[in-house]
Design a protein around this motif. Structure first.
Motif, short mmCIF file in Angstrom:
data_model
loop_
_atom_site.label_atom_id
_atom_site.label_comp_id
_atom_site.label_asym_id
_atom_site.label_seq_id
_atom_site.Cartn_x
_atom_site.Cartn_y
_atom_site.Cartn_z
N PHE A 53 76.02 -41.54 -50.09
CA PHE A 53 74.98 -41.87 -50.39
C PHE A 53 73.66 -41.55 -50.69
N ALA A 54 74.59 -40.13 -51.83
CA ALA A 54 73.14 -39.24 -51.53
C ALA A 54 72.17 -39.51 -52.11
N CYS A 55 72.37 -41.36 -53.28
CA CYS A 55 71.08 -41.34 -53.98
C CYS A 55 70.47 -42.35 -53.23
N ASN A 56 70.73 -42.99 -52.15
CA ASN A 56 70.14 -43.70 -50.97
C ASN A 56 69.34 -43.28 -50.12
N VAL A 57 68.61 -42.41 -51.10
CA VAL A 57 67.61 -41.52 -50.46
C VAL A 57 65.73 -42.05 -50.90
N LEU A 58 64.71 -41.96 -50.07
CA LEU A 58 63.49 -41.88 -50.40
C LEU A 58 62.45 -41.01 -50.14
N GLU A 59 61.75 -40.41 -50.80
CA GLU A 59 60.34 -40.15 -50.63
C GLU A 59 59.94 -40.15 -50.14
N LEU A 60 58.73 -39.95 -49.83
CA LEU A 60 57.67 -40.26 -48.56
C LEU A 60 56.58 -39.35 -48.41
N ARG A 61 55.76 -39.80 -48.15
CA ARG A 61 54.98 -38.78 -47.79
C ARG A 61 54.16 -38.89 -46.59
N ALA A 62 54.43 -37.69 -45.74
CA ALA A 62 53.70 -37.18 -44.58
C ALA A 62 52.02 -37.34 -44.16
N LYS A 63 52.24 -37.52 -42.86
CA LYS A 63 50.46 -37.83 -42.65
C LYS A 63 49.67 -36.37 -42.84
N ASP A 64 50.44 -35.38 -43.55
CA ASP A 64 49.20 -34.15 -43.77
C ASP A 64 49.97 -34.15 -45.19
N GLY A 65 50.30 -35.00 -45.97
CA GLY A 65 50.42 -35.17 -47.84
C GLY A 65 51.55 -34.23 -47.67
N HIS A 66 52.75 -33.76 -46.63
CA HIS A 66 53.63 -32.82 -47.45
C HIS A 66 54.51 -33.70 -47.27
N PRO A 67 54.71 -33.92 -48.79
CA PRO A 67 57.33 -34.52 -48.81
C PRO A 67 57.47 -34.62 -47.70
N VAL A 68 58.05 -36.22 -47.53
CA VAL A 68 59.80 -36.44 -46.74
C VAL A 68 60.46 -36.98 -47.61
N TYR A 69 61.57 -36.09 -47.52
CA TYR A 69 62.92 -36.57 -48.05
C TYR A 69 63.61 -37.16 -46.74
N ALA A 70 63.91 -38.69 -47.04
CA ALA A 70 64.53 -39.37 -45.87
C ALA A 70 66.15 -39.87 -46.25
N MET A 71 66.90 -39.06 -45.80
CA MET A 71 68.46 -39.51 -45.99
C MET A 71 68.91 -39.63 -44.53
N SER A 72 70.32 -39.81 -45.16
CA SER A 72 71.15 -39.88 -43.90
C SER A 72 72.07 -38.77 -43.25
N THR A 73 72.20 -37.77 -42.62
CA THR A 73 72.59 -36.59 -42.78
C THR A 73 74.18 -36.51 -43.65
N ARG A 74 74.71 -38.02 -43.77
CA ARG A 74 76.10 -37.39 -44.65
C ARG A 74 75.78 -36.89 -46.08
N ALA A 75 74.51 -37.93 -46.20
CA ALA A 75 74.15 -37.78 -47.63
C ALA A 75 73.54 -36.71 -48.02
N TRP A 76 73.42 -35.91 -47.11
CA TRP A 76 72.27 -34.28 -47.62
C TRP A 76 73.38 -32.74 -47.43
N ALA A 77 74.63 -33.44 -46.48
CA ALA A 77 75.63 -32.83 -46.37
C ALA A 77 76.41 -32.64 -47.82
N SER A 78 76.25 -34.00 -48.77
CA SER A 78 77.38 -34.48 -49.98
C SER A 78 76.05 -33.16 -51.14
N PHE A 79 75.20 -32.84 -51.12
CA PHE A 79 74.56 -32.15 -52.50
C PHE A 79 75.23 -30.83 -52.13
N THR A 80 75.55 -30.04 -53.51
CA THR A 80 75.37 -28.64 -54.30
C THR A 80 74.58 -28.27 -52.97
#
Length: 308
Positions: A236-263
């Protein structure tokens, strides 16, 4: 704007593997080591809500209605889309039990809190066996008014044309298949488009002409392509979504499994750019065949001003 700080999620009351979707969703796995599915999924859901909130995302949690036999209710992005022009879309769903996820009370709650200028209901296409399952089927580039969609039983070009007519988006269609050459059921398990990055499993697109068009369109719209393998897509490395925090900072939402799969190199790119909202949602990914992005219905609608 490509990203939003506001999402809504549906807290599951009776999560289980949906037998009506297994014929097209090959990301679903058999129930192994998940003895109490509903309890495990609820704990995973609540933990993911906490991770999003701590990252600065505004999360509206809506309770699932018990007794309706809607095992996939925690994936609301398939039946509804809420766009910045004030449009609220409801979409045709392939599985009969998923059609019950469309709830007028959810629509009324959203219309009470946000400015809904018009409602476009495409669900009548179900009567003719044609479907388009929201932002599962459509990956939207809001800035460039583009949408990306892989053809499957759940994503019909006929419904796509009507979405194009109402929304002004142009859809880029292509064929995508898993490592066993089975059609990929939803585009959002093989492609994510954020403000800066596009995470995509290019190996899933066998047609070289279609692949070239996709890459060229992504690059022309200013995206840096992060190409992932079949194994990463299956995590599920592609099943991720970029959001924007209240302070304007980019946030990537994903599972811990997806994150661990990235190089390490891919993690450095994403982690150096965005804050992470991670949750261990293995039970949902395994039995539901959908991941972190599927659980998030983005709210781009303008918020109503409080009279208080």
């Amino acid at each position: 704007m490509q990203t939003t700080q506001s999402v809504f999620m549906v807290r599951p009351s009776g999560f289980a593997a949906n037998q009506e979707t297994r014929h097209s969703n090959f990301f679903q796995k058999d129930a192994v080591n998940h003895e109490d599915h509903a309890v495990g999924a609820l704990a995973a859901f609540n933990g993911y809500v906490d991770a999003l909130t701590q990252a600065g995302i505004e999360v509206t949690v809506i309770e699932d209605t018990g007794g309706q036999e809607t095992p996939d209710a925690l994936f609301p992005n398939n039946w509804i889309a809420l766009l910045a022009d004030g449009s609220l879309y409801t979409f045709p769903m392939e599985a009969n039990n998923r059609r019950r996820e469309r709830r007028e009370d959810i629509i009324a709650q959203l219309a009470n809190d946000f400015k809904v200028e018009r409602q476009i209901d495409l669900s009548a296409y179900e009567l003719t066996g044609r479907f388009l399952e929201g932002t599962g089927s459509l990956i939207l580039d809001h800035v460039h008014k583009l949408a990306y969609a892989c053809l499957s039983s759940r994503s019909s070009p006929d419904v796509g044309r009507e979405f194009e007519h109402h929304s002004g988006y142009r859809i880029i269609w292509f064929d995508a298949a898993d490592r066993l050459e089975r059609p990929i059921y939803h585009t959002n398990v093989m492609l994510s488009v954020g403000a800066q990055y596009a995470v995509v499993c290019l190996a899933s697109i066998r047609d070289q002409a279609q692949k070239s068009v996709l890459i060229a369109t992504l690059k022309r719209s200013g995206k840096t392509v992060i190409d992932v393998s079949f194994a990463q897509m299956e995590a599920f490395a592609c099943n991720v979504l970029e959001l924007r925090a209240k302070d304007g900072h980019p946030v990537y939402a994903m599972s811990t499994r997806a994150w661990a799969s990235f190089t390490p190199q891919q993690q450095a790119l994403i982690g150096g750019y965005a804050r992470l909202a991670l949750g261990p949602i293995d039970i949902i990914e395994d039995l539901g065949g959908g991941g972190a992005r599927c659980m998030l219905a983005e709210i781009f609608l303008p918020k109503k001003l409080s009279l208080a």
